[in-house]
Scaffold this motif. Sequence first.
Motif, mmCIF file in Angstrom:
data_model
loop_
_atom_site.group_PDB
_atom_site.id
_atom_site.type_symbol
_atom_site.label_atom_id
_atom_site.label_comp_id
_atom_site.label_asym_id
_atom_site.label_seq_id
_atom_site.Cartn_x
_atom_site.Cartn_y
_atom_site.Cartn_z
ATOM 1 N N THR A 148 10.069 0.589 -8.945
ATOM 2 C CA THR A 148 9.307 0.085 -10.085
ATOM 3 C C THR A 148 10.181 0.125 -11.334
ATOM 4 O OG1 THR A 148 7.204 0.762 -9.126
ATOM 5 C CG2 THR A 148 7.250 0.461 -11.516
ATOM 6 N N LYS A 149 10.983 1.159 -11.464
ATOM 7 C CA LYS A 149 11.909 1.274 -12.602
ATOM 8 C C LYS A 149 12.979 0.185 -12.568
ATOM 9 C CE LYS A 149 11.244 6.233 -13.026
ATOM 10 N NZ LYS A 149 11.789 7.563 -12.727
ATOM 11 N N LYS A 150 13.227 -0.377 -11.399
ATOM 12 C CA LYS A 150 14.219 -1.456 -11.244
ATOM 13 C C LYS A 150 13.560 -2.838 -11.344
ATOM 14 C CE LYS A 150 17.204 1.299 -8.271
ATOM 15 N NZ LYS A 150 17.827 1.432 -6.957
ATOM 16 N N GLU A 151 12.331 -2.861 -11.860
ATOM 17 C CA GLU A 151 11.575 -4.095 -12.069
ATOM 18 C C GLU A 151 11.192 -4.803 -10.770
ATOM 19 O OE1 GLU A 151 13.072 -6.615 -15.201
ATOM 20 O OE2 GLU A 151 13.856 -4.874 -16.278
ATOM 21 N N VAL A 152 10.912 -4.013 -9.744
ATOM 22 C CA VAL A 152 10.391 -4.541 -8.487
ATOM 23 C C VAL A 152 8.929 -4.123 -8.387
ATOM 24 C CG1 VAL A 152 10.532 -4.467 -5.964
ATOM 25 C CG2 VAL A 152 12.637 -4.462 -7.332
ATOM 26 N N LYS A 153 8.073 -5.121 -8.239
ATOM 27 C CA LYS A 153 6.635 -4.841 -8.095
ATOM 28 C C LYS A 153 6.338 -4.550 -6.624
ATOM 29 C CE LYS A 153 5.557 -8.202 -11.681
ATOM 30 N NZ LYS A 153 6.774 -9.029 -11.707
ATOM 31 N N THR A 154 5.340 -3.719 -6.407
ATOM 32 C CA THR A 154 4.884 -3.424 -5.052
ATOM 33 C C THR A 154 3.398 -3.728 -4.975
ATOM 34 O OG1 THR A 154 6.518 -1.655 -4.862
ATOM 35 C CG2 THR A 154 4.723 -1.658 -3.256
ATOM 36 N N THR A 155 3.028 -4.514 -3.977
ATOM 37 C CA THR A 155 1.629 -4.844 -3.723
ATOM 38 C C THR A 155 1.319 -4.429 -2.296
ATOM 39 O OG1 THR A 155 1.732 -6.738 -5.219
ATOM 40 C CG2 THR A 155 -0.070 -6.716 -3.618
ATOM 41 N N VAL A 156 0.176 -3.809 -2.104
ATOM 42 C CA VAL A 156 -0.231 -3.394 -0.766
ATOM 43 C C VAL A 156 -1.507 -4.128 -0.385
ATOM 44 C CG1 VAL A 156 -0.859 -1.453 0.700
ATOM 45 C CG2 VAL A 156 0.793 -1.113 -1.137
ATOM 46 N N ILE A 157 -1.469 -4.729 0.793
ATOM 47 C CA ILE A 157 -2.642 -5.407 1.326
ATOM 48 C C ILE A 157 -3.141 -4.585 2.502
ATOM 49 C CG2 ILE A 157 -3.502 -7.509 2.427
ATOM 50 C CD1 ILE A 157 -1.137 -8.960 0.997
ATOM 51 N N GLY A 158 -4.320 -4.018 2.364
ATOM 52 C CA GLY A 158 -4.913 -3.227 3.434
ATOM 53 C C GLY A 158 -5.659 -4.137 4.400
ATOM 54 N N ILE A 159 -5.300 -4.043 5.663
ATOM 55 C CA ILE A 159 -5.945 -4.879 6.680
ATOM 56 C C ILE A 159 -6.854 -4.003 7.525
ATOM 57 C CG2 ILE A 159 -5.557 -6.382 8.666
ATOM 58 C CD1 ILE A 159 -2.881 -7.134 7.379
ATOM 59 N N LYS A 160 -8.162 -4.149 7.274
ATOM 60 C CA LYS A 160 -9.167 -3.378 8.005
ATOM 61 C C LYS A 160 -8.834 -1.887 8.017
ATOM 62 C CE LYS A 160 -10.847 -7.127 10.896
ATOM 63 N NZ LYS A 160 -11.304 -7.490 12.236
ATOM 64 N N SER A 161 -8.527 -1.363 6.838
ATOM 65 C CA SER A 161 -8.137 0.036 6.696
ATOM 66 C C SER A 161 -9.352 0.955 6.728
ATOM 67 C CB SER A 161 -7.408 0.244 5.363
ATOM 68 O OG SER A 161 -6.293 -0.593 5.279
ATOM 69 N N THR A 162 -9.141 2.164 7.212
ATOM 70 C CA THR A 162 -10.195 3.181 7.142
ATOM 71 C C THR A 162 -10.333 3.617 5.690
ATOM 72 O OG1 THR A 162 -8.673 5.019 7.460
ATOM 73 C CG2 THR A 162 -9.615 4.013 9.460
#
Length: 172
Positions: A148-162
């Motif tokens: 994140t400090k290196k200007e990279v975004k992280t997105t998480v997509i939960g697929i049928k998560s508990t």
Amino acid sequence: EPIPEPVVVQNEDENLPESRFGRNNVVILVDISQSMNQGGKMDLLKASMFGLADVIRDIDNVSLITYASHSEVILEKATGSDREKLREATRSLEAGGMTAGADGFKTAYALVLKNFIEGGNNQVIVATDGAFRAADQEKIDKLVRKNTKKEVKTTVIGIKSTSGASRTLAEI
């Protein structure tokens, strides 16, 4: 004198016009561990990936990495003109093995930084049911903060998560 027909010039993609959206450098990190074999999770994942293949532009980079017992770069850098490569890579996805989540995140961040677009959208999108090994969670959190400090975004997509996995994914 007849009125001339209007000329429509279409030089921008309708989905993500270049005048409004910068270039994308997206690494999609896909969980293909055994838990993704249950409840139609892989079918849902593949349908989403096919949708993505339809909207990437020629100026965008899309990479695909999988992780189960280890991580593997499936597609290093595709553009809109490489849609069929992304579709083929998606069709080939099969679930099996353990969940080496930290290894997958590490590989994804290395690739997004290798193809970094200055001033662009540099992003890792993680598609998972969130069943990470407990030992990996701290490593994953550290990798996310560092990148994140290196200007990279992280997105998480939960697929049928508990519900427990959903909380873990929300923290990421």
